[in-house]
Design an enzyme around this catalytic site. Structure first.
Site, PDB file in Angstrom:
ATOM      1  N   GLU A  71      48.004  43.129  43.352  1.00 26.04           N
ATOM      2  CA  GLU A  71      47.042  43.656  42.925  1.00 26.04           C
ATOM      3  C   GLU A  71      45.905  43.135  42.836  1.00 26.04           C
ATOM      4  O   GLU A  71      44.494  43.612  43.002  1.00 26.04           O
ATOM      5  CB  GLU A  71      47.626  45.000  43.139  1.00 26.04           C
ATOM      6  CG  GLU A  71      47.260  45.226  42.185  1.00 26.04           C
ATOM      7  CD  GLU A  71      46.177  45.209  40.832  1.00 26.04           C
ATOM      8  OE1 GLU A  71      45.746  45.177  41.361  1.00 26.04           O
ATOM      9  OE2 GLU A  71      46.739  44.899  39.191  1.00 26.04           O
ATOM     10  N   HIS A  78      49.632  48.712  43.795  1.00 23.14           N
ATOM     11  CA  HIS A  78      48.841  48.915  42.250  1.00 23.14           C
ATOM     12  C   HIS A  78      50.767  48.987  42.235  1.00 23.14           C
ATOM     13  O   HIS A  78      51.515  48.785  40.813  1.00 23.14           O
ATOM     14  CB  HIS A  78      48.901  49.641  41.616  1.00 23.14           C
ATOM     15  CG  HIS A  78      47.243  49.689  41.051  1.00 23.14           C
ATOM     16  ND1 HIS A  78      46.808  49.373  42.345  1.00 23.14           N
ATOM     17  CD2 HIS A  78      46.998  49.191  39.726  1.00 23.14           C
ATOM     18  CE1 HIS A  78      45.453  49.220  41.978  1.00 23.14           C
ATOM     19  NE2 HIS A  78      45.647  49.343  40.143  1.00 23.14           N
TER      20      HIS A  78
END
Length: 341
Positions: free
Chosen positions: A12, A311
């Protein structure tokens, strides 16, 4: 001890890699170096909230850090012993207090004495979980894992003004207990809260009215509350939907913005709540991301979630560099199961 090398642009590509590395470096005593910090963000490198987390970690464990400067895209961190104490940290902007808090708290679970934390900055920021979420969703699960901790919101701080403050107290634990959350159980209560500070109360009324239209038939009784704060804590507006199930509580948030109709804010949070309630997963996407680290520290556990975010995937990869654990991510019957092998 060999230094772990991390690429901050991986996955991410945001601050999550740095925060997880700081936490686990403090706990394990393993040093690390990270390059290309937040390389995928429009403003790469260390912003004030990230720098606050680094400097706070240095203070908490007597670490040596090289590269801790605004805008820095490389950092070396050599930890020392975690020390329990009374700590105060100020971000100085509307940068997220809660992200700094989540970086530091797991380390203080394993300190040599009880600790308190006061962090000032942004408490209600669209890019981070508000303290309401940590208090109602995250904290109860950690208490089940054996953590002794309290969280308190002292003053709201909305983006972009900031000026908020939160407080935490924590006692050391010898070990965390495994947590298994494969089902959430029946819905027991649903509540909507509209918060306004320096914003007309009519905005809150419109938001709650729209939520009633969109969620009343889905959730049944939707309790409603308006919270009007002093204009000194604003300007700001947040709309929260809290779903209390037998096993967990999930909380979804949308934030008002200048020029954004109240009905649109309500529609955004209603969509999040409907999506989760319509699934059979035990926890939502954001809570899932925040559970993998405590599960790894416990050495066992499992949960189901609606979605595996970038994430979460990045978090799992960083955790595996510091701890001898391996997560299994599988999908069954429309939900994702995350478990330690």
């Amino acid at each position: 001890m060999k230094m772990i090398e991390l690429d901050g642009s991986h996955g991410e590509g945001g601050g999550q890699i740095l925060r997880t590395a700081l936490t686990l470096s403090m706990i394990t005593g393993i040093p690390f170096r990270i390059e290309r910090i937040r390389a995928r963000r429009s403003k790469p490198g260390l912003l004030r909230q990230h720098l606050t987390a680094v400097n706070a970690a240095v203070q908490i464990c007597g670490a040596q850090a090289e590269g801790a400067a605004p805008g820095s895209q490389a950092l070396s961190f050599i930890p020392g012993k975690i020390r329990g104490d009374d700590y105060r940290f100020a971000i100085g902007t509307a940068g997220s207090c809660t992200l700094v808090l989540q970086t530091l708290l797991p380390a203080l679970w394993f300190a040599d004495a009880p600790s308190t934390l006061r962090i000032s900055g942004g408490t209600h920021n669209p890019a981070a979980p508000p303290l309401d979420f940590l208090s109602r969703s995250w904290l109860p699960l950690l208490l089940r894992m054996g953590v002794e901790m309290k969280l308190e919101l002292l003053r709201h701080g909305f983006y972009p003004a900031g000026g908020g403050e939160l407080y935490a107290s924590v006692r050391p634990v010898s070990a965390l207990q495994p947590l298994e959350l494969l089902e959430r159980g029946e819905l027991r209560a649903a509540r909507a809260t509209a918060i306004v500070a320096g914003v007309p109360i009519e905005v809150a009324k419109r938001e709650l009215a729209e939520l009633h239209l969109q969620l009343g038939g889905v959730l049944g009784e939707l309790r409603q509350e308006m919270r009007a704060l002093s204009s000194r804590e604003g300007p700001g507006n947040a709309l929260l939907v809290e779903l209390q199930y037998r096993e967990i509580t999930e909380l979804f948030t949308a934030f008002g913005e200048k020029g954004l109709p109240a009905e649109v804010v309500a529609s955004r949070v209603a969509k999040l709540a409907r999506h989760f309630h319509g699934s059979t997963a035990a926890v939502g996407e954001h809570l899932a991301d925040q559970l993998v680290l405590p599960l790894a520290l416990a050495g066992a556990g499992a949960f189901t979630t609606v979605n595996v975010s970038s994430h979460l995937q990045t978090n799992v990869e960083v955790i595996g560099k510091f701890l001898p654990v391996e997560f299994s991510l599988t999908r069954t019957a429309g939900v994702h199961r995350i478990s330690l092998r």
